[in-house]
Scaffold this motif. Structure first.
Motif, PDB file in Angstrom:
ATOM      1  N   LYS A 146       0.848  -1.191   0.000  1.00  0.00           N
ATOM      2  CA  LYS A 146       0.000   0.000   0.000  1.00  0.00           C
ATOM      3  C   LYS A 146       0.883   1.241   0.000  1.00  0.00           C
ATOM      4  O   LYS A 146       1.812   1.336   0.795  1.00  0.00           O
ATOM      5  N   LEU A 147       0.602   2.167  -0.896  1.00  0.00           N
ATOM      6  CA  LEU A 147       1.315   3.437  -0.910  1.00  0.00           C
ATOM      7  C   LEU A 147       0.824   4.282   0.258  1.00  0.00           C
ATOM      8  O   LEU A 147      -0.374   4.351   0.518  1.00  0.00           O
ATOM      9  N   ASP A 148       1.747   4.920   0.975  1.00  0.00           N
ATOM     10  CA  ASP A 148       1.376   5.704   2.148  1.00  0.00           C
ATOM     11  C   ASP A 148       0.531   6.918   1.812  1.00  0.00           C
ATOM     12  O   ASP A 148      -0.406   7.246   2.513  1.00  0.00           O
ATOM     13  N   HIS A 149       0.871   7.605   0.743  1.00  0.00           N
ATOM     14  CA  HIS A 149       0.233   8.878   0.445  1.00  0.00           C
ATOM     15  C   HIS A 149      -1.009   8.769  -0.438  1.00  0.00           C
ATOM     16  O   HIS A 149      -1.724   9.737  -0.606  1.00  0.00           O
TER      17      HIS A 149
ATOM     18  N   VAL B 177      -3.788   3.508  -2.897  1.00  0.00           N
ATOM     19  CA  VAL B 177      -3.421   2.667  -4.025  1.00  0.00           C
ATOM     20  C   VAL B 177      -2.562   1.511  -3.527  1.00  0.00           C
ATOM     21  O   VAL B 177      -1.692   1.697  -2.685  1.00  0.00           O
ATOM     22  N   ASP B 178      -2.832   0.319  -4.037  1.00  0.00           N
ATOM     23  CA  ASP B 178      -1.992  -0.841  -3.773  1.00  0.00           C
ATOM     24  C   ASP B 178      -1.221  -1.156  -5.046  1.00  0.00           C
ATOM     25  O   ASP B 178      -1.762  -1.055  -6.146  1.00  0.00           O
ATOM     26  N   ILE B 179       0.056  -1.560  -4.903  1.00  0.00           N
ATOM     27  CA  ILE B 179       0.867  -1.894  -6.067  1.00  0.00           C
ATOM     28  C   ILE B 179       1.558  -3.228  -5.823  1.00  0.00           C
ATOM     29  O   ILE B 179       1.686  -3.675  -4.689  1.00  0.00           O
ATOM     30  N   THR B 180       1.999  -3.850  -6.910  1.00  0.00           N
ATOM     31  CA  THR B 180       2.767  -5.087  -6.825  1.00  0.00           C
ATOM     32  C   THR B 180       3.695  -5.170  -8.014  1.00  0.00           C
ATOM     33  O   THR B 180       3.535  -4.430  -8.990  1.00  0.00           O
TER      34      THR B 180
ATOM     35  N   GLY C 136      17.122   0.495   0.984  1.00  0.00           N
ATOM     36  CA  GLY C 136      15.925  -0.344   0.895  1.00  0.00           C
ATOM     37  C   GLY C 136      15.309  -0.610   2.253  1.00  0.00           C
ATOM     38  O   GLY C 136      14.081  -0.750   2.378  1.00  0.00           O
ATOM     39  N   ASN C 137      16.127  -0.669   3.304  1.00  0.00           N
ATOM     40  CA  ASN C 137      15.606  -0.867   4.658  1.00  0.00           C
ATOM     41  C   ASN C 137      14.891   0.371   5.186  1.00  0.00           C
ATOM     42  O   ASN C 137      14.095   0.272   6.116  1.00  0.00           O
ATOM     43  N   LEU C 138      15.176   1.531   4.605  1.00  0.00           N
ATOM     44  CA  LEU C 138      14.600   2.791   5.096  1.00  0.00           C
ATOM     45  C   LEU C 138      13.468   3.323   4.223  1.00  0.00           C
ATOM     46  O   LEU C 138      12.820   4.301   4.599  1.00  0.00           O
ATOM     47  N   THR C 139      13.233   2.715   3.075  1.00  0.00           N
ATOM     48  CA  THR C 139      12.186   3.184   2.175  1.00  0.00           C
ATOM     49  C   THR C 139      11.262   2.031   1.826  1.00  0.00           C
ATOM     50  O   THR C 139      11.589   0.867   2.021  1.00  0.00           O
ATOM     51  N   ASP C 140      10.100   2.366   1.286  1.00  0.00           N
ATOM     52  CA  ASP C 140       9.170   1.347   0.819  1.00  0.00           C
ATOM     53  C   ASP C 140       9.602   0.904  -0.578  1.00  0.00           C
ATOM     54  O   ASP C 140      10.217   1.675  -1.311  1.00  0.00           O
ATOM     55  N   GLY C 141       9.262  -0.329  -0.961  1.00  0.00           N
ATOM     56  CA  GLY C 141       9.640  -0.799  -2.286  1.00  0.00           C
ATOM     57  C   GLY C 141       8.858  -2.024  -2.702  1.00  0.00           C
ATOM     58  O   GLY C 141       8.219  -2.682  -1.908  1.00  0.00           O
ATOM     59  N   ILE C 142       8.919  -2.301  -4.013  1.00  0.00           N
ATOM     60  CA  ILE C 142       8.320  -3.525  -4.564  1.00  0.00           C
ATOM     61  C   ILE C 142       9.348  -4.213  -5.426  1.00  0.00           C
ATOM     62  O   ILE C 142      10.291  -3.622  -5.893  1.00  0.00           O
TER      63      ILE C 142
END
Length: 169
Positions: free
Chosen positions: A49-52, A55-58, A163-169
């Protein structure tokens, strides 16, 4: 291959050229399009899920087929090494440089922060100078983070820390 394959302007189909690791924009023919996704691909989705936004992404790897307005994504024969490891390929958000230095320090990487003022729109930029185990530079801006390192292993460690500090797919 683009130079070797030429199509006349009289064909009834569109031709899109692409390169590896390049995003291909496919024009929409109408406002809403149904997309059929092979069931073996759909069961592998790991939604984020995007924080802002609401929207969900994959992430998805397959082959896109568009034929007579019907859109399908089918599994490809080749699964990339990156996809099999399930490590994020795309990150979003601005990493906190102080937390980044802490994470890097735990990995045995030492550095310092330089804060720079840029134009009024983007605010301030931050540059992390890595001193040990070898030299590297991390430019953290509002719209992107750039890692510059000659040592590929060090660049991988920095990428993992971000990558540990940010969201990612």
């Amino acid at each position: 291959m683009r130079e070797q394959i030429k199509f006349s302007g009289s064909h009834s189909f569109s031709v899109f050229y692409y390169a590896e690791n390049e995003t291909l924009g496919v024009p929409r023919s109408k406002d809403s399009v149904d997309l059929e996704i092979a069931s073996n691909l759909a069961t592998q989705f790991s939604w984020r899920k995007l924080d802002h936004d609401d929207v969900d992404i994959t992430r998805l790897e397959g082959q896109l087929f568009i034929d007579h307005g019907k859109h399908q994504v089918l599994s490809g024969n080749k699964v990339s090494e990156m996809a099999s490891r399930k490590k994020p390929l795309l990150h979003w958000g601005v990493p906190d440089v102080e937390k980044l230095l802490t994470v890097l320090s735990k990995m045995g990487v030492k550095g310092s922060v330089e804060r720079c003022m840029s134009d009024a729109e983007s605010g301030s930029d931050e540059i992390v100078h890595i001193h040990e185990p070898s030299k590297a530079l991390i430019e953290v801006r509002a719209t992107r983070t750039v890692i510059s390192a000659r040592d590929e292993q060090l660049a991988s460690l920095i990428f993992e820390a971000i990558g540990n500090l940010t969201d990612g797919i």
